[in-house]
Design an enzyme around this catalytic site. Structure first.
Site, PDB file in Angstrom:
ATOM      1  N   ASP A 179     -10.839   3.012   4.639  1.00 22.61           N
ATOM      2  CA  ASP A 179     -11.210   1.591   4.598  1.00 22.61           C
ATOM      3  C   ASP A 179     -12.733   1.413   4.526  1.00 22.61           C
ATOM      4  O   ASP A 179     -13.212   0.329   4.180  1.00 22.61           O
ATOM      5  CB  ASP A 179     -10.720   0.886   5.871  1.00 22.61           C
ATOM      6  CG  ASP A 179      -9.450   0.070   5.649  1.00 22.61           C
ATOM      7  OD1 ASP A 179      -9.228  -0.371   4.509  1.00 22.61           O
ATOM      8  OD2 ASP A 179      -8.708  -0.135   6.630  1.00 22.61           O
ATOM      9  N   GLN A 216      -4.284  -1.584   9.842  1.00 20.30           N
ATOM     10  CA  GLN A 216      -4.266  -2.914   9.218  1.00 20.30           C
ATOM     11  C   GLN A 216      -4.815  -3.955  10.197  1.00 20.30           C
ATOM     12  O   GLN A 216      -4.413  -4.002  11.354  1.00 20.30           O
ATOM     13  CB  GLN A 216      -2.832  -3.265   8.787  1.00 20.30           C
ATOM     14  CG  GLN A 216      -2.712  -4.545   7.978  1.00 20.30           C
ATOM     15  CD  GLN A 216      -3.381  -4.475   6.600  1.00 20.30           C
ATOM     16  OE1 GLN A 216      -3.546  -3.404   6.021  1.00 20.30           O
ATOM     17  NE2 GLN A 216      -3.780  -5.609   6.084  1.00 20.30           N
ATOM     18  N   LYS A 224       0.840  -1.203   0.000  1.00 17.69           N
ATOM     19  CA  LYS A 224       0.000   0.000   0.000  1.00 17.69           C
ATOM     20  C   LYS A 224       0.876   1.253   0.000  1.00 17.69           C
ATOM     21  O   LYS A 224       0.626   2.200  -0.750  1.00 17.69           O
ATOM     22  CB  LYS A 224      -0.933  -0.019   1.222  1.00 17.69           C
ATOM     23  CG  LYS A 224      -2.026  -1.089   1.129  1.00 17.69           C
ATOM     24  CD  LYS A 224      -2.809  -1.266   2.422  1.00 17.69           C
ATOM     25  CE  LYS A 224      -3.792  -2.437   2.292  1.00 17.69           C
ATOM     26  NZ  LYS A 224      -4.573  -2.696   3.520  1.00 17.69           N
TER      27      LYS A 224
END
Ligand code: GUN
Length: 293
Positions: A119, A96, A52
């Site tokens: 997200d 994460q 990412k």
């Protein structure tokens, strides 16, 4: 049979975003800035977060990787999240998952400012998604929608079977495929670990989206002719003949299922790269929304 080439499409999307970033630079504007928080040293999570951050650099975003030890307490992580919420330089950030057991994931998700929640996991954003309101759509489902759209796959009135009810993929995917519009307008069945006779259900599916994490789970006899197959599985299977000591396997028995499918995603090179591209897209969106305020 058509391969849904996530590698190519994700590159197209990254090039589109790069052009947007260049325009921002030309206008002397601040470029999007994504931060990623990684707690602990899980190998797979490290790989994903690394990809990412590298993708950000490639397209001209700013990026920050926040690494915290696996012993981090919930309070310490919540403090870091508050810092990122308050930092005007950061447009969006992700924590994460999964998190170590001492940390309550729900509390963490709730702590992220919905405006920076690229997200799309915060209940405010998840609720907006379910209500067809404009919001951040979780990156993996968003990537699958984008693949279906760019390959012009018909979803209207089709029977979509989703395998797996995770909050990150299966659950949002089931909502999105049933929404009005395209891609959507499907009749959706959401299957999970308590589903009985799953093959009886998958053999009736026009579209199968498998997010289970069991390599080679979906066999040719579980699929009808001309089905659309989306494989979200990315399991590391030990393989000493490979330099890394493992290979990545999807949920689908690709060699046999691809002979029956009309469209199918490969692993790797299908859904995986799309997830990263859509996270970048959400970050661009976050920047544009901050600018508009
Ligand atoms: N872990 C696996 N997939 C994801 C994702 O899309 N976002 C975050 N934050 N963690 C993940």
């Amino acid at each position: 049979m058509v391969i849904l080439d996530g590698k190519k499409i994700s590159n197209d999307i990254k090039n589109e975003i790069t052009a947007e970033v260049q325009k921002m630079k030309d206008n002397g504007e601040k470029v999007p800035h994504l931060a990623a928080v990684l707690v602990g040293d899980d190998g797979a999570s490290l790989t994903y977060v690394g990809s990412k951050v590298r993708a950000c650099e490639r397209i001209g975003f700013e990026s920050t990787l926040v690494k915290m030890p696996h012993t981090t307490s919930e309070v310490e992580l919540l403090q870091k999240i508050e810092e990122l919420n308050q930092d005007d330089n950061i447009d969006g950030f992700i924590i994460q998952l999964p998190l170590p057991p001492q940390i309550n994931t729900q509390k963490v998700i709730m702590a992220v400012d919905p405006k920076k929640d690229v997200d799309g996991f915060h209940p405010e954003n998840f609720g907006k998604m379910a209500l067809d309101m404009s919001t951040f759509i979780p990156a993996t489902p968003f990537g699958i929608l984008e693949l279906l759209e760019r390959y012009d796959v018909d979803t209207k009135g089709k029977h979509t079977v989703v395998i797996g009810r995770s909050h990150i993929v299966g659950r949002p995917m089931s909502i999105l495929m049933s929404r009005k519009g395209w891609p959507g307008n499907s009749t959706v069945t959401l299957t999970h670990s308590n589903t009985k006779n799953i093959a009886q259900i998958t053999t009736q599916a026009d579209i199968i989206i498998s997010a289970l994490g069991v390599p080679n789970f979906l066999k040719a006899e579980m699929v009808k002719d001309d089905a659309v197959i989306i494989d979200v599985g990315i399991t590391r299977v030990p393989d000493e003949s490979h330099p890394k000591g493992y290979v990545i396997r999807g949920d689908v028995d690709f060699d046999n299922v691809s002979k029956k499918a009309s469209y199918i995603t490969p692993v790797p090179g299908g859904v995986g790269p799309m997830t990263i591209a859509m996270l970048l897209k959400n970050t661009l969106l976050a920047r544009e929304q901050q600018r508009a305020r």
